[in-house]
Design a protein around this motif. Structure first.
Motif, PDB file in Angstrom:
ATOM      1  N   ASN A  20      38.550  20.328  21.843  1.00  0.00           N
ATOM      2  CA  ASN A  20      38.774  19.014  22.457  1.00  0.00           C
ATOM      3  C   ASN A  20      37.861  17.993  21.798  1.00  0.00           C
ATOM      4  N   LEU A  21      38.233  17.532  20.601  1.00  0.00           N
ATOM      5  CA  LEU A  21      37.387  16.610  19.853  1.00  0.00           C
ATOM      6  C   LEU A  21      37.259  15.286  20.579  1.00  0.00           C
ATOM      7  N   ASP A  22      36.192  14.576  20.300  1.00  0.00           N
ATOM      8  CA  ASP A  22      36.003  13.263  20.901  1.00  0.00           C
ATOM      9  C   ASP A  22      37.151  12.350  20.506  1.00  0.00           C
ATOM     10  N   ARG A  23      37.882  11.889  21.506  1.00  0.00           N
ATOM     11  CA  ARG A  23      39.125  11.172  21.216  1.00  0.00           C
ATOM     12  C   ARG A  23      38.872   9.811  20.567  1.00  0.00           C
ATOM     13  N   VAL A  24      37.742   9.204  20.904  1.00  0.00           N
ATOM     14  CA  VAL A  24      37.452   7.905  20.309  1.00  0.00           C
ATOM     15  C   VAL A  24      37.260   8.052  18.805  1.00  0.00           C
ATOM     16  N   ALA A  25      36.454   9.048  18.419  1.00  0.00           N
ATOM     17  CA  ALA A  25      36.210   9.280  16.989  1.00  0.00           C
ATOM     18  C   ALA A  25      37.493   9.672  16.286  1.00  0.00           C
ATOM     19  N   ARG A  26      38.314  10.459  16.965  1.00  0.00           N
ATOM     20  CA  ARG A  26      39.552  10.935  16.350  1.00  0.00           C
ATOM     21  C   ARG A  26      40.534   9.777  16.168  1.00  0.00           C
ATOM     22  N   ALA A  48      58.084  23.865  19.121  1.00  0.00           N
ATOM     23  CA  ALA A  48      57.795  25.068  19.908  1.00  0.00           C
ATOM     24  C   ALA A  48      56.623  24.849  20.856  1.00  0.00           C
ATOM     25  N   VAL A  49      55.558  24.226  20.354  1.00  0.00           N
ATOM     26  CA  VAL A  49      54.379  24.023  21.186  1.00  0.00           C
ATOM     27  C   VAL A  49      54.643  22.960  22.257  1.00  0.00           C
ATOM     28  N   THR A  50      55.458  21.993  21.926  1.00  0.00           N
ATOM     29  CA  THR A  50      55.837  20.984  22.917  1.00  0.00           C
ATOM     30  C   THR A  50      56.611  21.639  24.063  1.00  0.00           C
ATOM     31  N   MET A  51      57.511  22.555  23.749  1.00  0.00           N
ATOM     32  CA  MET A  51      58.251  23.293  24.787  1.00  0.00           C
ATOM     33  C   MET A  51      57.286  24.098  25.662  1.00  0.00           C
ATOM     34  N   ILE A  52      56.338  24.774  25.047  1.00  0.00           N
ATOM     35  CA  ILE A  52      55.365  25.563  25.804  1.00  0.00           C
ATOM     36  C   ILE A  52      54.571  24.668  26.753  1.00  0.00           C
ATOM     37  N   THR A  53      54.121  23.518  26.241  1.00  0.00           N
ATOM     38  CA  THR A  53      53.313  22.608  27.055  1.00  0.00           C
ATOM     39  C   THR A  53      54.083  22.158  28.295  1.00  0.00           C
ATOM     40  N   THR A  90      49.777   4.814  19.690  1.00  0.00           N
ATOM     41  CA  THR A  90      48.315   4.914  19.743  1.00  0.00           C
ATOM     42  C   THR A  90      47.820   5.692  20.966  1.00  0.00           C
ATOM     43  N   LYS A  91      48.718   6.092  21.846  1.00  0.00           N
ATOM     44  CA  LYS A  91      48.312   6.831  23.047  1.00  0.00           C
ATOM     45  C   LYS A  91      47.848   8.238  22.687  1.00  0.00           C
ATOM     46  N   SER A  92      46.961   8.792  23.509  1.00  0.00           N
ATOM     47  CA  SER A  92      46.520  10.175  23.302  1.00  0.00           C
ATOM     48  C   SER A  92      47.676  11.117  23.616  1.00  0.00           C
ATOM     49  N   LEU A  93      47.622  12.300  23.051  1.00  0.00           N
ATOM     50  CA  LEU A  93      48.698  13.276  23.295  1.00  0.00           C
ATOM     51  C   LEU A  93      48.821  13.661  24.766  1.00  0.00           C
ATOM     52  N   PRO A  94      47.700  13.929  25.485  1.00  0.00           N
ATOM     53  CA  PRO A  94      47.842  14.230  26.910  1.00  0.00           C
ATOM     54  C   PRO A  94      48.552  13.114  27.672  1.00  0.00           C
ATOM     55  N   SER A  95      48.240  11.859  27.336  1.00  0.00           N
ATOM     56  CA  SER A  95      48.892  10.741  28.016  1.00  0.00           C
ATOM     57  C   SER A  95      50.384  10.710  27.730  1.00  0.00           C
ATOM     58  N   ILE A  96      50.752  11.013  26.493  1.00  0.00           N
ATOM     59  CA  ILE A  96      52.178  11.026  26.127  1.00  0.00           C
ATOM     60  C   ILE A  96      52.924  12.079  26.935  1.00  0.00           C
ATOM     61  N   PHE A  97      52.357  13.299  27.025  1.00  0.00           N
ATOM     62  CA  PHE A  97      53.020  14.379  27.757  1.00  0.00           C
ATOM     63  C   PHE A  97      53.091  14.079  29.256  1.00  0.00           C
ATOM     64  N   LEU A  98      51.993  13.603  29.826  1.00  0.00           N
ATOM     65  CA  LEU A  98      51.964  13.355  31.268  1.00  0.00           C
ATOM     66  C   LEU A  98      52.827  12.155  31.646  1.00  0.00           C
ATOM     67  N   ASP A  99      52.884  11.151  30.778  1.00  0.00           N
ATOM     68  CA  ASP A  99      53.792  10.022  31.034  1.00  0.00           C
ATOM     69  C   ASP A  99      55.230  10.506  31.085  1.00  0.00           C
ATOM     70  N   GLU A 100      55.554  11.418  30.180  1.00  0.00           N
ATOM     71  CA  GLU A 100      56.916  11.968  30.139  1.00  0.00           C
ATOM     72  C   GLU A 100      57.218  12.745  31.424  1.00  0.00           C
ATOM     73  N   ILE A 101      56.246  13.524  31.880  1.00  0.00           N
ATOM     74  CA  ILE A 101      56.418  14.297  33.121  1.00  0.00           C
ATOM     75  C   ILE A 101      56.594  13.362  34.316  1.00  0.00           C
ATOM     76  N   CYS A 274      41.874  24.869  27.094  1.00  0.00           N
ATOM     77  CA  CYS A 274      41.620  24.955  28.532  1.00  0.00           C
ATOM     78  C   CYS A 274      42.151  23.723  29.256  1.00  0.00           C
ATOM     79  N   ASP A 275      42.198  22.587  28.556  1.00  0.00           N
ATOM     80  CA  ASP A 275      42.730  21.358  29.137  1.00  0.00           C
ATOM     81  C   ASP A 275      44.244  21.254  28.989  1.00  0.00           C
ATOM     82  N   GLY A 276      44.868  22.263  28.360  1.00  0.00           N
ATOM     83  CA  GLY A 276      46.313  22.238  28.178  1.00  0.00           C
ATOM     84  C   GLY A 276      46.765  21.435  26.974  1.00  0.00           C
ATOM     85  N   ASP A 277      45.817  21.031  26.106  1.00  0.00           N
ATOM     86  CA  ASP A 277      46.169  20.236  24.925  1.00  0.00           C
ATOM     87  C   ASP A 277      46.557  21.161  23.771  1.00  0.00           C
TER      88      ASP A 277
END
Length: 599
Positions: A20-26, A48-53, A90-101, A274-277
């Motif tokens: 879980n790298l620092d998202r700001v730096a990334r 495949a990983v998107t389906m798993i998530t 520019t959104k983080s990946l967790p935000s993209i997935f959770l917005d979709e949900i 562990c965060d589901g990312d």
């Protein structure tokens, strides 16, 4: 989905770690995180990983329903690859997935209170969704493979949906299993099909291979949840110390600077999974494995063959590789950490770095120790320095450090030796009885079934570890016992047991096992009123299968101790002998139950 490409990538990422790298730096490094990951993983693996998530978050959703969400995310990724400056890119990946949900129609109708998570801000929103994941849910049936007479044709004619449904089902059933592992299980399944479809008895061949795949899934899932549990309960610092011990044991020839670099990367990878990312965890894992393989001469002589293997096999091979041989010319630690006149000065100048180097140096010299023991020795050394460096003569104060620190080693060695002797001398049944007596007295509030379950798990640990060579027993025993204890402590959080258990579970990760070992009888426990049903004997004592008879007797033993926690070993033996005599006598009678009633 082109599964040929996917399967060729699977094993590269199959590892029990995540990041879980620092998202700001990334974000500063990549304008669009989703475009970055899509470019790295390529379309097949990304899908495949998107389906798993999605399957792990939305466990009740159909394969077809999730496929639509997957398409939305893949379409966005492709759009962002073309134009990283687009606003939604520019959104983080967790935000993209959770917005979709959160845009799923009738989310509340299907998932109830989970829909309330959508009103929270990130990262609390993700924590909320994670809390609703259900391991091994009743509403999701285990994967059912097609009948033996049609499975090979289905696989050959419809390979993509065939493997896709396998991945979907495994992900729904195991919402905390890391995506690299799920994909590696899919690879195992495909290899099994390729092998078994050439055999005359396809079903028997697949049955045999399925056992190994399920066992591997269970073992890896247990280790992954254990790792996430350490981070959640004790924090990143404790987790890193534990991982530092393991990496130093595995790569004893690597310099501290290299160990420290992969330690930081691997810790971040664990946090991601562990965060589901899952997308980040896979991609970052690939980078880490590539780095290790690019420096084989630095890290280990045991991974040369692994790094030469096809990508599909490389990662798992490295994970399962043996510890490298430790250097023969390692000097004693006494000179640097006890006799050196600058010990206190170096310790006070950089507390964490000094102790990290001590962990590294101590662990690389002791591959036979558990990581928990290494941390206990380190904590003992830290406590000694904290005390002695405040005195007028520190060197004299910590002059007996070796003897003091070896007490931790002896305690652990004695526990392993004693338990292995009981097991090998008296057998599994008596070993289990001894454990049940011990732990029922420690925590009599726990249900009879749960105590029996814990006892059986501990017995399995003994059976597995006590047959190993001497230099493997300690690390095996304490490593697996720590997992059993963590599971017990996780239950304690929702259903408190007693103050002693709470204290052992919470105070220190490294000292949990010794704390449970030293725990005495719970003196605050008040036995429940006598319940005759607890000791209701019927003809099943004689007629039930042997396994059921033994289970029944174990439950009687637990219930007896729950009623009389202060009962002595001698009293238990007297009662047990009387019980055995009663069963032997009555099972020979025509009227079994009347005999049992009289006795």
């Amino acid at each position: 989905m082109k599964w040929v490409t996917l399967i060729s990538l699977i094993f590269l990422f199959s590892s029990a770690s995540s990041r879980n790298l620092d998202r700001v730096a990334r974000d500063a490094e990549h304008k669009s995180e989703i475009a970055h990951r899509y470019n790295d993983l390529k379309e097949e693996t990304f899908k495949a990983v998107t389906m798993i998530t999605f399957a792990q978050y939305l466990q009740r959703c159909s394969y077809e329903g999730l496929s639509k969400l997957v398409k939305d995310v893949v379409d966005l990724a492709q759009k962002c690859v073309a134009n990283e400056d687009a606003p939604e890119c520019t959104k983080s990946l967790p935000s993209i997935f959770l917005d979709e949900i959160c845009q799923v129609e009738k989310l509340r109708d299907t998932y109830g209170a989970m829909a309330d998570c959508c009103s929270k801000a990130d990262p609390e929103r993700n924590e909320c969704f994670l809390s609703f994941k259900v391991p091994q849910p009743d509403f999701v049936q285990p994967y059912e493979r097609p009948a033996s007479d049609v499975i090979c044709k289905e696989y050959q004619d419809n390979r993509v949906p065939f493997l896709g449904h396998f991945i979907y089902t495994v992900a729904r059933r195991n919402p905390f299993l890391y995506s690299p592992t799920i994909l590696s299980l899919a690879a195992d399944y495909e290899h099994a099909l390729q092998s078994c479809c050439a055999e005359s008895d396809v079903g028997a061949c697949l049955d045999e291979k399925a056992i190994a795949i399920k066992e591997r899934a269970k073992k890896v899932n247990m280790k992954q949840q254990y790792s996430c549990g350490i981070i959640k309960k004790f924090g990143e610092r404790t987790f890193k110390a534990n991982l530092l011990s393991h990496l130093s044991q595995k790569y004893p020839k690597a310099p501290f600077s290299e160990i420290f670099k992969i330690l930081n990367d691997a810790t971040d990878i664990y946090k991601e999974c562990c965060d589901g990312d899952m997308l980040e965890c896979m991609d970052d894992r690939a980078e880490l494995m590539t780095y290790i393989c690019s420096k084989q001469d630095v890290f280990s002589s045991k991974i040369k063959e692994c790094c030469e293997r096809p990508v599909v096999e490389r990662s798992q091979c490295i994970i399962e590789s043996e510890f490298d041989d430790k250097p023969e010319d390692l000097p004693s630690l006494v000179e640097r950490y006890i006799q050196d006149k600058e010990v206190c000065k170096n310790y006070e100048a950089g507390h964490d770095k000094f102790l990290s180097e001590f962990v590294y140096e101590y662990a690389r010299r002791h591959p036979e120790f558990s990581t928990q023991l290494i941390l206990r020795v380190t904590k003992g050394y830290e406590t000694l320095l904290d005390k002695c460096c405040k005195t007028d003569n520190p060197a004299e104060c910590y002059g007996n450090a070796v003897e003091e620190l070896n007490k931790h080693v002896k305690e652990t060695q004695d526990v392993v030796k004693t338990n292995c002797e009981i097991l090998t001398t008296h057998g599994e049944a008596d070993f289990l009885k001894a454990l049940l007596i011990r732990y029922t007295k420690k925590m009599p509030q726990v249900s009879t079934d749960t105590l029996l379950e814990i006892g059986k798990k501990m017995t399995k640990v003994g059976t597995k570890c006590c047959q190993l060579p001497e230099d493997k027993r300690l690390s095996c025993s304490e490593g697996y016992l720590s997992m059993v204890i963590q599971d017990m402590c996780r239950r304690q959080e929702t259903t408190p047991i007693n103050d002693n258990v709470s204290q052992c579970c919470s105070e220190s990760y490294a000292y949990r096992r010794p704390c449970f070992t030293a725990m005495g009888v719970d003196t605050k426990y008040v036995p429940p009123p006598f319940n005759p049903d607890m000791f209701n004997f019927d003809e099943k004592l004689c007629t039930a299968p042997p396994d059921e008879q033994e289970t029944g007797q174990m439950k009687l033993l637990i219930n007896l101790i729950k009623r009389k926690p202060q009962v002595t070993e001698e009293q238990i033996k007297t009662i047990a002998d009387g019980f055995t005599a009663m069963v032997t006598k009555c099972c020979k009678q025509a009227e079994i139950e009347s005999c049992l009633g009289e006795e």
